[in-house]
Enzyme design. Structure first.
Site, PDB file in Angstrom:
ATOM      1  N   HIS A 144       0.836  -1.699  -0.130  1.00  0.00           N
ATOM      2  CA  HIS A 144      -0.442  -0.256  -0.379  1.00  0.00           C
ATOM      3  C   HIS A 144       0.886   1.077  -0.169  1.00  0.00           C
ATOM      4  O   HIS A 144       1.402   1.368   0.686  1.00  0.00           O
ATOM      5  CB  HIS A 144      -0.805   0.020   1.139  1.00  0.00           C
ATOM      6  CG  HIS A 144      -1.800   1.093   1.303  1.00  0.00           C
ATOM      7  ND1 HIS A 144      -1.608   1.674   2.145  1.00  0.00           N
ATOM      8  CD2 HIS A 144      -2.467   1.511   0.699  1.00  0.00           C
ATOM      9  CE1 HIS A 144      -2.691   2.486   3.279  1.00  0.00           C
ATOM     10  NE2 HIS A 144      -3.596   2.967   1.040  1.00  0.00           N
ATOM     11  N   HIS A 192      -0.863  10.905  -2.714  1.00  0.00           N
ATOM     12  CA  HIS A 192      -1.991  10.743  -1.848  1.00  0.00           C
ATOM     13  C   HIS A 192      -2.843  11.795  -1.370  1.00  0.00           C
ATOM     14  O   HIS A 192      -4.036  11.749  -1.888  1.00  0.00           O
ATOM     15  CB  HIS A 192      -2.400   9.856  -0.684  1.00  0.00           C
ATOM     16  CG  HIS A 192      -3.477   9.292  -0.022  1.00  0.00           C
ATOM     17  ND1 HIS A 192      -3.954  10.485   1.515  1.00  0.00           N
ATOM     18  CD2 HIS A 192      -3.854   8.370   0.290  1.00  0.00           C
ATOM     19  CE1 HIS A 192      -5.226   9.453   1.309  1.00  0.00           C
ATOM     20  NE2 HIS A 192      -4.677   8.036   0.971  1.00  0.00           N
TER      21      HIS A 192
HETATM   22  O1  G3P Z   1      -6.193   0.409  -1.320  1.00  0.00           O
HETATM   23  C1  G3P Z   1      -6.592   1.427  -0.850  1.00  0.00           C
HETATM   24  C2  G3P Z   1      -6.821   1.942  -0.461  1.00  0.00           C
HETATM   25  O2  G3P Z   1      -6.011   3.119  -0.838  1.00  0.00           O
HETATM   26  C3  G3P Z   1      -7.717   3.564  -0.637  1.00  0.00           C
HETATM   27  O3  G3P Z   1      -7.235   4.233   0.804  1.00  0.00           O
HETATM   28  O4  G3P Z   1      -6.779   6.310   1.755  1.00  0.00           O
HETATM   29  O5  G3P Z   1      -4.453   4.461   2.089  1.00  0.00           O
HETATM   30  O6  G3P Z   1      -6.138   5.623  -0.083  1.00  0.00           O
HETATM   31  P1  G3P Z   1      -6.121   4.824   1.060  1.00  0.00           P
HETATM   32 CA    CA Z   2      -5.132   4.437  -2.385  1.00  0.00          CA
END
Ligand code: G3P
Ligand code: CA
Length: 275
Positions: free
Chosen positions: A10, A52
């Site tokens: 992630h 992000h």
């Molecule tokens: O895996 C999906 C996730 O990345 C969504 O949430 O806030 O980490 O982008 P976020």
């Molecule tokens: Ca994400």
């Protein structure tokens, strides 16, 4: 059917390195993660960059919205020191840089952030994937049906993953990325919408997933991948695996690979019929 489990790093190996940087993606590969996830936003000069938040405040030494920076100005920011001084000098990568770093074995889930406010990001990102012939290696995700429908219209062979929020009946859809996230209290409605919008993978938040939900989505031919396993949550990872998910994002991909290996070992050693 033989389907690869999606152990997705992630924002790269973001438990160990500053998220969404080349250092983070490199580390994920070193830890054995074949799948990576990243977040896409647009600069003032319409360059697709990997970050992000809608502002640079949290993850760089600058401040203000990403959309207010030219690419050149954005890439002067330090995107590493906030995490640890040893990462000083890390930059916000472009999507092109990340795509060019993919080896044939790597897979990437690219999340289209803010595709509602700046829909041109969809075509810009999809065309970069097509130009490189990476349609089999890259999938797009979003907290929006419309953004994914548009991506698939531009390239029908691309796989898409919808991020959804599961909540109680009468609950409210949270505001995410310039709009309300797809919010469901009824799993049957979620399955019906996923089929109607033509997505391939449904991604609810991990702590709301159970075996019934996974079975229902599987019975409709949909894949299920969890989001929100952001710390070293071995028990939550295991619970998701036991519920039958096809994958999940994790900030510690090595931990997820370990938990998955252990899960597989235990499953294979059980006497037939006991599972
Ligand atoms: O895996 C999906 C996730 O990345 C969504 O949430 O806030 O980490 O982008 P976020
Ligand atoms: Ca994400």
């Amino acid at each position: 059917m033989n389907y690869e489990f999606l152990a997705i790093a992630h924002r790269g190996a973001s438990g160990y390195c500053p998220e969404n940087t080349m250092a983070s993606f490199r580390r994920a590969r070193e830890l054995g993660a074949r799948w990576q996830e990243c977040d896409l936003r647009l600069t003032a000069d319409d360059e697709v960059v990997v970050i992000h938040d809608s502002t640079v405040d949290r993850t760089t030494d600058g401040s203000s919205p990403v959309r207010g920076f030219s690419l050149a100005a954005l890439q002067r920011l330090d995107a590493g020191s906030w995490f640890d001084s040893k990462f000083r000098g890390e930059r916000i990568p472009t999507f092109s840089q990340v795509l060019d770093s993919l080896t044939p074995n790597c897979r990437l889930v690219a999340e289209l952030k803010d595709g509602k406010n700046f829909p041109q990001i969809i075509e810009l990102a999809v065309s970069q994937v097509i130009e490189r012939g990476l349609e089999e290696q890259v999938q797009f995700s979003a907290f929006s049906w419309d953004v994914l429908v548009e991506a698939k219209k531009l390239c029908p062979k691309l796989k898409t993953q919808v991020l959804v929020v599961l909540g109680e009946e009468g609950g409210e859809a949270p505001f995410v990325d310039g709009g309300t996230a797809p919010f469901y209290s009824n799993p049957h409605k979620l399955a019906a919408d996923a089929l109607a919008y033509g997505v391939d993978v449904v991604c609810p938040q991990a702590d709301r997933i159970d075996e019934n939900l996974v079975s229902l989505l599987h019975s409709e031919g949909l894949k299920v991948r969890a989001w929100g396993v952001n710390s070293d949550q071995g028990p939550l990872m295991l619970r998701m695996l036991e519920a039958g998910v096809d994958g999940m994002t994790a900030n510690y991909p090595d931990r997820l690979l370990e938990v998955y290996a252990e899960f597989q070992k235990n499953r294979n050693s059980k006497p037939k019929g006991s599972y």
